[in-house]
Design an enzyme around this catalytic site. Structure first.
Site, PDB file in Angstrom:
ATOM      1  N   SER A   6       0.825  -1.193   0.000  1.00 33.09           N
ATOM      2  CA  SER A   6       0.000   0.000   0.000  1.00 33.09           C
ATOM      3  C   SER A   6       0.868   1.255   0.000  1.00 33.09           C
ATOM      4  O   SER A   6       1.624   1.515   0.934  1.00 33.09           O
ATOM      5  CB  SER A   6      -0.912   0.026   1.223  1.00 33.09           C
ATOM      6  OG  SER A   6      -1.434   1.330   1.378  1.00 33.09           O
ATOM      7  N   MET A  66     -11.896   4.689  -1.168  1.00 35.59           N
ATOM      8  CA  MET A  66     -12.609   4.934   0.098  1.00 35.59           C
ATOM      9  C   MET A  66     -13.239   6.316   0.004  1.00 35.59           C
ATOM     10  O   MET A  66     -12.852   7.268   0.695  1.00 35.59           O
ATOM     11  CB  MET A  66     -11.626   4.820   1.275  1.00 35.59           C
ATOM     12  CG  MET A  66     -11.244   3.374   1.567  1.00 35.59           C
ATOM     13  SD  MET A  66      -9.752   3.233   2.552  1.00 35.59           S
ATOM     14  CE  MET A  66      -8.522   3.380   1.267  1.00 35.59           C
ATOM     15  N   ASP A 174      -7.086  -6.567   3.520  1.00 35.93           N
ATOM     16  CA  ASP A 174      -6.430  -5.262   3.625  1.00 35.93           C
ATOM     17  C   ASP A 174      -6.474  -4.770   5.068  1.00 35.93           C
ATOM     18  O   ASP A 174      -7.557  -4.536   5.616  1.00 35.93           O
ATOM     19  CB  ASP A 174      -7.149  -4.272   2.705  1.00 35.93           C
ATOM     20  CG  ASP A 174      -6.468  -2.911   2.653  1.00 35.93           C
ATOM     21  OD1 ASP A 174      -5.373  -2.758   3.235  1.00 35.93           O
ATOM     22  OD2 ASP A 174      -7.046  -2.007   2.024  1.00 35.93           O
TER      23      ASP A 174
END
Ligand code: DX5
Ligand code: ZN
Length: 235
Positions: A6, A66, A174
């Site tokens: 990430s 998101m 995640d």
């Protein structure tokens, strides 16, 4: 197992160099956490940063949106160079339509579920999904503690996908993944592990990536290996 580091935990002042270092370490996927300060408390980056990086790396861009009302923005992320767009079930009242639109635009389509969201919606969306993402922390920040109930949730998601025509659908975990829990996560059904802090805080990247894959390898099933091989051929 596919490792998707990430970018949220990378050095934001040196993003292109970080991508080059990942490629040199044999990493194939990059997880890009887009946060809008509304669905989640944090704000990160959007299409312009992704577009700039697209020109500098051939990593597979696994873009985790998101953001509220993701359907309004998917064309911009596709144009910026996203390879996969993952929307949150909690942000879209018409996820089937958005997932179909993502595929129509030429991207792979994924659906993410917050820790409190049940896996049941995957049943009706399995045919529209290239990947399901189980959040094993509440979204918003890297470096949070892994929620142990995520193991059971991953098993439930994998079983549901297998039973509903989604046997080829990838399962991504995640939040809080690390070499120490990689084997248990793959045994629970994970194909793709996202890692922020447990990856970027432990250079050199080639050694760290190998540690993740060596840890996960004993848990790999034939179906898992086939799903990962098929996904690595996407790009
Ligand atoms: C959290 C993000 C994650 C995060 C993972 O909202 O979606 O991708 O960056 O970071 P770690 O691996 O540190 O939990
Ligand atoms: Zn993420």
């Amino acid at each position: 197992m596919i490792l998707s580091p990430s970018l949220l935990s990378a050095d934001f002042a040196r993003l292109a160099e970080e991508c080059a270092a990942l490629e040199a370490a044999g990493v194939r996927w990059l997880h890009l956490d887009v946060m809008d300060g509304a669905f989640v408390p944090n704000i990160t980056f959007g299409p312009p940063v992704i577009k700039a990086l697209r020109a500098r790396t051939s990593l597979f861009f696994d873009v985790h949106l998101m953001i509220e009302e993701p359907a309004r923005h998917i064309a911009a992320f596709r144009d910026a160079g996203a390879d996969m767009l993952v929307i949150h079930a909690e942000t879209d009242r018409h996820p089937q339509r958005t997932l179909a639109e993502i595929r129509r635009m030429g991207c792979k389509a994924g659906l993410a579920l917050n820790p409190a969201t049940d896996v049941s919606c995957l049943r009706w969306l399995a045919a529209d999904l290239d990947m399901a993402l189980i959040m094993s922390v509440n979204p918003g920040f890297s470096g949070q503690k892994f929620l142990p109930c995520s193991f059971e949730k991953a098993r439930a998601a994998r079983a549901l996908l297998d039973a509903c025509g989604g046997a080829q659908t990838l399962l991504q975990i995640d939040g809080g993944a690390c070499p120490e829990n990689a084997a248990d996560l793959v045994a629970a059904g994970a194909d793709v592990l996202v890692s922020g802090s447990a990856f970027f805080n432990h250079p050199p990247y080639d050694t760290r990536a190998r540690l993740f894959s060596d840890a996960a390898a004993p848990a790999a099933t034939a179906a898992h290996t086939a799903r990962c091989a098929a996904a690595l051929a996407w790009k």
